[in-house]
Enzyme design. Sequence first.
Site, PDB file in Angstrom:
ATOM      1  N   HIS A  35      18.435  99.974  92.225  1.00  0.00           N
ATOM      2  CA  HIS A  35      19.412 101.007  91.858  1.00  0.00           C
ATOM      3  C   HIS A  35      20.780 100.335  91.845  1.00  0.00           C
ATOM      4  O   HIS A  35      21.132  99.622  92.783  1.00  0.00           O
ATOM      5  CB  HIS A  35      19.381 102.154  92.870  1.00  0.00           C
ATOM      6  CG  HIS A  35      20.609 102.994  92.829  1.00  0.00           C
ATOM      7  ND1 HIS A  35      21.027 103.628  91.682  1.00  0.00           N
ATOM      8  CD2 HIS A  35      21.550 103.277  93.770  1.00  0.00           C
ATOM      9  CE1 HIS A  35      22.149 104.271  91.931  1.00  0.00           C
ATOM     10  NE2 HIS A  35      22.501 104.070  93.188  1.00  0.00           N
ATOM     11  N   HIS A  94      25.092 100.459  89.863  1.00  0.00           N
ATOM     12  CA  HIS A  94      26.155 101.298  89.294  1.00  0.00           C
ATOM     13  C   HIS A  94      26.819 100.587  88.104  1.00  0.00           C
ATOM     14  O   HIS A  94      27.975 100.163  88.212  1.00  0.00           O
ATOM     15  CB  HIS A  94      27.212 101.593  90.360  1.00  0.00           C
ATOM     16  CG  HIS A  94      26.735 102.342  91.577  1.00  0.00           C
ATOM     17  ND1 HIS A  94      27.489 102.469  92.738  1.00  0.00           N
ATOM     18  CD2 HIS A  94      25.590 103.027  91.815  1.00  0.00           C
ATOM     19  CE1 HIS A  94      26.824 103.188  93.624  1.00  0.00           C
ATOM     20  NE2 HIS A  94      25.657 103.534  93.104  1.00  0.00           N
ATOM     21  N   HIS A 150      26.052 108.620  88.177  1.00  0.00           N
ATOM     22  CA  HIS A 150      25.864 107.879  89.419  1.00  0.00           C
ATOM     23  C   HIS A 150      25.437 106.423  89.170  1.00  0.00           C
ATOM     24  O   HIS A 150      26.084 105.502  89.655  1.00  0.00           O
ATOM     25  CB  HIS A 150      24.844 108.627  90.297  1.00  0.00           C
ATOM     26  CG  HIS A 150      24.524 107.926  91.587  1.00  0.00           C
ATOM     27  ND1 HIS A 150      23.747 108.476  92.580  1.00  0.00           N
ATOM     28  CD2 HIS A 150      24.860 106.705  92.051  1.00  0.00           C
ATOM     29  CE1 HIS A 150      23.641 107.636  93.588  1.00  0.00           C
ATOM     30  NE2 HIS A 150      24.303 106.551  93.290  1.00  0.00           N
ATOM     31  N   GLU A 196      18.794 105.318  99.971  1.00  0.00           N
ATOM     32  CA  GLU A 196      17.968 105.748  98.829  1.00  0.00           C
ATOM     33  C   GLU A 196      16.491 105.431  99.063  1.00  0.00           C
ATOM     34  O   GLU A 196      15.703 105.404  98.116  1.00  0.00           O
ATOM     35  CB  GLU A 196      18.450 105.099  97.522  1.00  0.00           C
ATOM     36  CG  GLU A 196      19.889 105.401  97.131  1.00  0.00           C
ATOM     37  CD  GLU A 196      20.124 106.836  96.624  1.00  0.00           C
ATOM     38  OE1 GLU A 196      19.170 107.643  96.664  1.00  0.00           O
ATOM     39  OE2 GLU A 196      21.266 107.135  96.230  1.00  0.00           O
TER      40      GLU A 196
HETATM   41  P1  13P Z   1      23.088 102.359 100.508  1.00  0.00           P
HETATM   42  O1  13P Z   1      24.255 101.548 101.038  1.00  0.00           O
HETATM   43  O2  13P Z   1      22.560 103.329 101.548  1.00  0.00           O
HETATM   44  O3  13P Z   1      22.030 101.473  99.934  1.00  0.00           O
HETATM   45  O4  13P Z   1      23.644 103.302  99.347  1.00  0.00           O
HETATM   46  C1  13P Z   1      24.284 102.807  98.212  1.00  0.00           C
HETATM   47  C2  13P Z   1      24.125 103.689  97.015  1.00  0.00           C
HETATM   48  O5  13P Z   1      24.367 103.249  95.910  1.00  0.00           O
HETATM   49  C3  13P Z   1      23.651 105.088  97.191  1.00  0.00           C
HETATM   50  O6  13P Z   1      23.306 105.670  95.978  1.00  0.00           O
HETATM   51 ZN    ZN Z   2      24.212 104.683  94.204  1.00  0.00          ZN
END
Ligand code: 13P
Ligand code: ZN
Length: 270
Positions: free
Chosen positions: A143, A145, A215, A120
């Site tokens: 970022h 989840h 996401h 990302e």
């Molecule tokens: P990375 O392992 O490349 O950081 O990706 C994880 C992710 O959440 C992609 O949206």
């Molecule tokens: Zn992600």
Amino acid sequence: MNKSILDGRPQLTAEVNKVAEVAGYLWQKGWAERNGGNITINITEWVDDEIRRMPAISPVKPIGATLPHLKGCYFFCKGTNRRMRDLARWPMQNGSVIRILDDCASYVIIADEPVAPTSELPSHLSVHNYLIKNGSPYKASLHTHPIELIAMSHNPAFLKKDVLTNLLWSMIPETKAFCPRGLGIIPYALPSSVELANATLKELDDYDVVMWEKHGVFAIGPDIMEAFDMVDTLSKSAQIYINSRCMGFEPTGMSQEQMHEMSIAFHLPK
Ligand code: 13P
Ligand code: ZN
């Protein structure tokens, strides 16, 4: 022990340690399955001449965008495909320091190990470029989840402008106090795409945290702890909402008057 870029640099070490601490929280929260989520921090202010002279330990790699405000900047980034729970314990083996080159479109890794940065990176670096351009003191982007917030993004009714923001604010007074700009919504876009990066930038004009539909969320803050705190606060509200629904009722939520009273009392922007 091999030499680390952190050796003899207590402030840089403190920032990387904060990243490790937050990475542990993300795992404990259940927001970081496998390699899920990523963190980058702008560490340029802690960079000295010795770091500036450090040779590249990777080939030159394209960012995927040209970001004129990042010339000569340095970032600590989670590695792609690396686990948050590993970043928590061994930050320098699961993340790396990168230098943005003078073309503002490519970078090299300089320390400690050639761990390729997160997929990302276009979103993270576009956001850092935007922050510098606007003279922002924010240095961190996250970022992650978060389960309940992502679940809510599967309901189209919640994706209309500021519906989710108002709902989450109304669950507990702290949410408006500590996330006063609310939650922006970004329609689904391919992970790691430049399209996702551009959409994120647009929403950050108005929000500190944005939802990547179906996401995860993307948050910015003065440091990584504060970025985390905002997502944690919003997630708490989402859990209160979902818990109420699970008990079989629609929560009443604070009234618009009560939220307005909060804005006045705490001098909130919205
Ligand atoms: P990375 O392992 O490349 O950081 O990706 C994880 C992710 O959440 C992609 O949206
Ligand atoms: Zn992600």
